[in-house]
Design a protein around this motif. Structure first.
Motif, mmCIF file in Angstrom:
data_model
loop_
_atom_site.group_PDB
_atom_site.id
_atom_site.type_symbol
_atom_site.label_atom_id
_atom_site.label_comp_id
_atom_site.label_asym_id
_atom_site.label_seq_id
_atom_site.Cartn_x
_atom_site.Cartn_y
_atom_site.Cartn_z
ATOM 1 N N HIS A 96 31.652 -2.632 -54.980
ATOM 2 C CA HIS A 96 31.090 -1.442 -54.329
ATOM 3 C C HIS A 96 29.903 -0.961 -55.153
ATOM 4 C CE1 HIS A 96 33.784 0.156 -57.349
ATOM 5 N NE2 HIS A 96 33.267 1.369 -57.204
ATOM 6 N N ASP A 137 29.157 1.468 -62.520
ATOM 7 C CA ASP A 137 30.047 0.746 -63.449
ATOM 8 C C ASP A 137 30.529 -0.596 -62.882
ATOM 9 O OD1 ASP A 137 31.516 2.363 -61.606
ATOM 10 O OD2 ASP A 137 33.321 2.165 -62.847
ATOM 11 N N HIS A 138 30.038 -0.945 -61.676
ATOM 12 C CA HIS A 138 30.391 -2.243 -61.065
ATOM 13 C C HIS A 138 29.158 -3.095 -60.773
ATOM 14 C CE1 HIS A 138 34.719 -1.283 -60.426
ATOM 15 N NE2 HIS A 138 34.212 -0.090 -60.709
ATOM 16 N N HIS A 158 40.323 1.287 -59.669
ATOM 17 C CA HIS A 158 39.787 2.494 -60.280
ATOM 18 C C HIS A 158 40.299 2.761 -61.700
ATOM 19 C CE1 HIS A 158 38.341 6.879 -59.663
ATOM 20 N NE2 HIS A 158 37.353 6.077 -60.016
ATOM 21 N N HIS A 159 40.336 1.706 -62.530
ATOM 22 C CA HIS A 159 40.548 1.861 -63.974
ATOM 23 C C HIS A 159 41.824 2.620 -64.331
ATOM 24 C CE1 HIS A 159 36.314 0.704 -63.750
ATOM 25 N NE2 HIS A 159 36.144 1.712 -62.908
ATOM 26 N N ASP A 175 37.642 -0.574 -57.009
ATOM 27 C CA ASP A 175 38.013 0.815 -57.316
ATOM 28 C C ASP A 175 38.761 1.442 -56.138
ATOM 29 O OD1 ASP A 175 37.147 0.966 -59.890
ATOM 30 O OD2 ASP A 175 35.371 2.200 -59.495
HETATM 31 ZN ZN LIG Z 1 34.763 1.831 -61.375
#
Ligand SMILES: [Zn+2]
Length: 303
Positions: free
Chosen positions: A107, A111-112, A226-227, A203
């Motif tokens: 997405h 951070d991706h 989502h971590h 995520d």
């Molecule tokens: Zn993320």
């Protein structure tokens, strides 16, 4: 003189005949040997390839980047934050990677796909997948520009579509298109190889988990959404996935306080073993058709 000529021409013919036979022999030896050698090489390669799939959950801090390797082919799911891009490029070059058969941006969050423009600029890409959910961030526009420069098509896979990567089969369990919640546009993938199954959640939150809950989600390894936030990885979802191993891609001392205690407890209650990139660095799953092992390695990919 006449007789001598005849003798000479007789010997000439004999020599030509011997030569022809000899050449034929060489040709046959050559013909026979090269395919045999090739077959042996191919068999060795096939045995190796069928016996090894590697999945690297790369340490990119509070971000995601997953490298897959099979049959000398490579696939990348996400490319970390912007500052991770050059480090990922260096690491992939150190592995002699030139081409990715698949690159997937789950997405459009930084951070991706932060390092994705560096990946697109430095490697050949056969198939590039992202959700059809447009944003106006510079990070996303950098990705579009890089794709344009390198003439790589932006493609969105279809829900319930499948594709092959080496000996691995991939199922597209979900992809969203509502840009008002980018996390829930995440491309969700299930990989099948031999006795193994991996679920890559991007995520995606519990909203997506609910949408796919009726599908076959059973997976030996789950890369949680989502971590490890509180909005993903519900108990109902874990009951369907039944993971033996859970991977959490997360940064040390991150400002979101991921993974959340409640989420960790849900995972612990499911009985799965937890591996975290903030504690272990890059985690590599190596498998043949039946066995699976995990290793920790240093990759210097966390910018
Ligand atoms: Zn993320």
């Amino acid at each position: 003189m006449k007789r001598k000529k005849k003798v000479i021409s007789f010997f000439s013919l004999l020599l030509i005949a011997i030569g022809a036979i000899y050449m034929k022999d060489i040709e046959e030896i050559f013909k026979e040997n090269s395919p045999v050698q090739n077959r042996e090489v191919e068999q060795t390669i096939n045995l190796d390839n069928q016996s090894t799939v590697k999945v690297y959950f790369l340490d990119v801090g509070q971000a995601d980047s997953i490298l897959l390797e099979n049959q000398g082919k490579y696939m990348l799911i996400d490319a970390g934050n912007n500052e991770d891009g050059p480090l990922l490029v260096n690491y992939f070059k150190s592995l002699n990677i030139e081409t990715f058969d698949f690159v997937i941006g789950t997405h459009a969050h930084e951070d991706h796909i932060g390092g994705m423009d560096d990946i697109i600029e430095n490697f050949a890409i056969t198939t590039f997948y992202m959700p059809d959910a447009i944003t106006t961030t510079k990070t996303f526009e950098d990705v579009l520009d890089a794709l344009d420069d390198r003439s790589v098509a932006f493609q969105t896979p279809e829900i319930d579509g499948t594709f092959s990567f080496g000996d691995c089969k991939f199922q597209v369990l979900y992809v969203g298109d509502d840009a008002s919640d980018l996390n829930d546009t995440s491309i969700v993938l299930r990989m099948l190889y031999g006795n193994h199954s991996f679920l890559f959640m991007g995520d995606a939150t519990s909203k997506v988990e609910e949408k796919i809950i009726k599908k076959d989600l059973s997976s030996e390894v789950l890369k949680v959404g989502h971590h490890g936030s509180q909005y993903s990885t519900t108990s109902q979802f874990l009951e369907q996935v039944k993971p033996q191993y859970v991977i959490i891609s997360v940064g040390k001392n991150n400002s979101y306080d991921h993974p959340k205690e409640a989420t960790l407890n849900r995972i612990k209650n499911s009985g799965a073993k937890i591996y975290r990139t903030d504690e272990m660095g890059t985690i590599v799953a190596t498998m043949d058709q039946t066995t699976l092992t995990f290793d920790m390695i240093q990759t210097n990919t966390n910018g």
